[in-house]
Design a protein around this motif. Sequence first.
Motif: not given
Length: 325
Positions: A63-67
């Motif tokens: 969920f961090v990587i997808c923004g």
Amino acid sequence: MRTKPKVGAPKTGSAVRARKTEASRKAPGRFVEIDQLRVHCIVRGRGRPVVLLHGNGTMAEDFVICGLIERLATRYRVIAIDRPGFGHTARPRARVWTAVEQAQLMHRVLAALKVERPLVVGHSWGTLVALALAAGGLRELRGLVLLSGYYYPSRRADVTMSKTLAMPGIGDAARAMMNPAMGRLVAAQAFRQVFRPQAVPPRFEAEFPVEIAMGPTQMRASTEDASTMNTAASGLQHTYPRLDLPVAILTGDADAVVDIDEQSRRLHGEIAGSTLKILPGLGHMIHYAALGPIDRAIDGLMAPGGRSQKAPRVASRVGAVLGRP
């Protein structure tokens, strides 16, 4: 005298190196200890709480990587939790980590973080945990946002295969045989499948912790969750018509992992007042390609005076009109 290694706990060099690699990556969040189990959580922002539950094979960092975390944290307190065995949370063998067991753990983690009346967002396998949390009545929830979910049992080859790999001893031995190069190849193929028909995003390729995802702990968690997926869905499906909270369902119509008619459309038909948004041309990982619609679904349930009460059943399609409800 030489002793034979135990089948259930292989001590091969590759297995030891994999565990060292898992432990070497710094956790981006904080830990909450529940009955001696350290549960990893990424907590960002301030305001009303939004809880994010990841799918099988991934972790809270997804969920961090997808923004999504960065986007939501501008106005909400966002809590993304590594489920047991994923990311930086261990998976003790003494418990069978069913969706209900995981929901009970999530409830205790949220209690320790003093989270009240959260909106829970689940992706893929995480939707089962979100639904178990709602059905169990463990705490008051503002609502559910369900992304690319699996809600009803069906015939799946991956479930059958995972039952063998989830068996103690056999699965441990198979995982111990996988070297880092093989793990990267398997991971690359799996990533192409879950993102299809979209390409794997460059940021995901650069930042997703493959060494953790393909490590023995998370691989065991993934096979165990896959092997119990039908059992989890079967145990929960009778609770869906009785859910009494706002539910937003989002799915891509090109999902290669779950069938939207057997899953999302059927769930929408059973939960009174739920909304269904079908995203044309998108695959399973809609939180990478459809941040806008997900954002609006969350805001719709969080807004004061918004859909705080269950809305009339609505099915919508982004950019197109549905030919059926």
